[in-house]
Design an enzyme around this catalytic site. Structure first.
Site, short mmCIF file in Angstrom:
data_model
loop_
_atom_site.label_atom_id
_atom_site.label_comp_id
_atom_site.label_asym_id
_atom_site.label_seq_id
_atom_site.Cartn_x
_atom_site.Cartn_y
_atom_site.Cartn_z
N GLU A 21 -5.37 -4.69 10.87
CA GLU A 21 -4.36 -3.64 11.00
C GLU A 21 -4.63 -2.86 12.29
OE1 GLU A 21 -2.39 -2.54 7.13
OE2 GLU A 21 -4.22 -1.37 7.18
N SER B 57 3.40 -1.76 10.43
CA SER B 57 4.86 -1.72 10.61
C SER B 57 5.55 -3.05 10.32
CB SER B 57 5.21 -1.23 12.03
OG SER B 57 4.81 0.11 12.17
N GLY C 43 2.45 2.57 10.75
CA GLY C 43 3.36 3.69 10.57
C GLY C 43 4.14 4.07 11.81
N ASN D 128 0.87 -1.18 0.00
CA ASN D 128 0.00 0.00 0.00
C ASN D 128 0.90 1.23 0.00
OD1 ASN D 128 -1.88 2.00 0.44
ND2 ASN D 128 -2.32 1.43 2.57
N HIS E 170 -9.62 1.16 4.88
CA HIS E 170 -8.36 1.36 5.60
C HIS E 170 -8.62 2.30 6.78
CE1 HIS E 170 -4.28 2.70 6.46
NE2 HIS E 170 -3.86 1.61 5.83
N LYS F 99 0.08 4.18 -0.40
CA LYS F 99 -0.65 5.37 0.09
C LYS F 99 -0.41 6.55 -0.87
CE LYS F 99 -0.02 3.63 4.74
NZ LYS F 99 -0.17 3.88 6.16
N GLU G 197 -7.09 4.78 7.80
CA GLU G 197 -6.93 6.20 7.46
C GLU G 197 -8.20 6.72 6.79
OE1 GLU G 197 -3.22 5.77 5.36
OE2 GLU G 197 -2.24 5.29 7.25
C1 PEP Z 1 -0.89 0.43 6.21
O1 PEP Z 1 -1.12 1.62 6.29
O2 PEP Z 1 -1.67 -0.32 5.63
C2 PEP Z 1 0.33 -0.06 6.83
C3 PEP Z 1 0.36 -1.29 7.19
O3 PEP Z 1 1.36 0.85 6.99
P1 PEP Z 1 2.81 0.57 7.66
O4 PEP Z 1 3.31 -0.74 7.10
O5 PEP Z 1 3.65 1.72 7.24
O6 PEP Z 1 2.60 0.48 9.13
#
Ligand code: PEP
Length: 260
Positions: free
Chosen positions: A165, A210, A171, A9, A93, A11, A95
């Site tokens: 998630e 992460s 992040g 992803n 997601h 983003k 976000e």
């Molecule tokens: C995400 O936003 O789907 C995600 C998993 O981000 P990150 O790997 O940067 O934590």
């Protein structure tokens, strides 16, 4: 057989230049299992198609409208994504839920739009830190999953992947611990089974939050994890390949192939 997949992803990051550097490095590494799925910003889908068509790399969008067409400035529809060869769409997601106010109902509508137009929906669920600390992680997950389990039948679930998630891990550089991931994955499978007997064991579950090369193998060690949704680390060619290769090592590809 539960599908295994690694989803990048990007983003609102990346560029045409990243596409041009990234894809040539991935083409020979990508296998059919686990699937390698890249979700670039929508404006970079055309460049992705140029590089990934005819390879084992699949691609998807990070969000879609629940409507097929109309006066919805700035939105992208599932038929448009389908026309661009997208096999997947990330839906709900955290976000989008937090910054764009997406509700469980809207997420379910978006999943429905995906299924109607033959795109596999990667539906994201996960609790915030405050919810976890208040002991509400499982009730939040149950609420996010309930509508999806009520609305979609077993056939539809063949085209829905759930990405767990935890918002507190996205992040932050701090992935959830393997025991925490395993506990939630088992909860999701039991919860799905209670609603639709048999679904719990057949649904594909991804972990996201992460995932980095140094923790990828730990993440994949839970037998309930079928892959990962990767944000930040998917923007770096070496990190992304290291995570993908960790997945290839962790999943028992021989037995997968025999079962296929
Ligand atoms: C995400 O936003 O789907 C995600 C998993 O981000 P990150 O790997 O940067 O934590």
């Amino acid at each position: 057989m539960r599908r295994k997949l690694l989803v990048a992803n990007w983003k609102m990051n990346g560029s045409l230049d990243l596409c041009r550097r990234m894809f040539p490095a991935l083409i020979d590494v990508a296998r059919t299992q686990p699937e390698m799925v890249i979700c670039p910003p929508t404006l970079h889908i055309a460049e992705t198609v140029r590089h990934a068509s005819g390879t084992r790399i699949r691609w998807g969008v990070q969000n879609v409208s629940e409507k097929a067409a109309g006066a919805l400035t700035g939105e992208v529809s599932v038929p448009m994504a389908h026309e661009m060869g997208c096999a997947y769409a990330i839906v709900g997601h955290s976000e989008r839920r937090a910054f764009f106010g997406e509700s469980d109902e809207l997420v379910a509508d978006k999943v429905q739009a995906c299924l109607f137009h033959h795109i596999t929906a990667i539906a994201c669920v996960g609790e915030t830190l405050a919810e976890r600390q208040a002991g509400q992680a499982f009730s939040v997950l149950a609420r996010q999953l309930r509508l999806l389990l009520e609305r979609f039948d077993d056939e539809a679930w063949r085209h829905i992947v759930i990405a767990y998630e935890p918002v507190w891990a996205i992040g932050t550089g701090e992935s959830a611990q393997p025991e925490q991931i395993g506990q939630v994955m088992r909860f999701i499978r039991h919860f799905a089974d209670a609603a639709r007997p048999g679904l719990g064991q057949s649904m594909s579950l991804l972990y996201g939050g992460s995932v980095r090369p140094d923790c990828a193998e730990h993440v994949f060690q839970s037998e309930d994890v079928d892959g990962a949704l990767v944000g930040g680390a998917s923007l770096d060619v070496e990190s992304w390949l290291a995570i993908y290769q960790a997945a290839c090592r962790s999943f028992d590809l021989d037995s997968l192939q025999q079962a296929a």
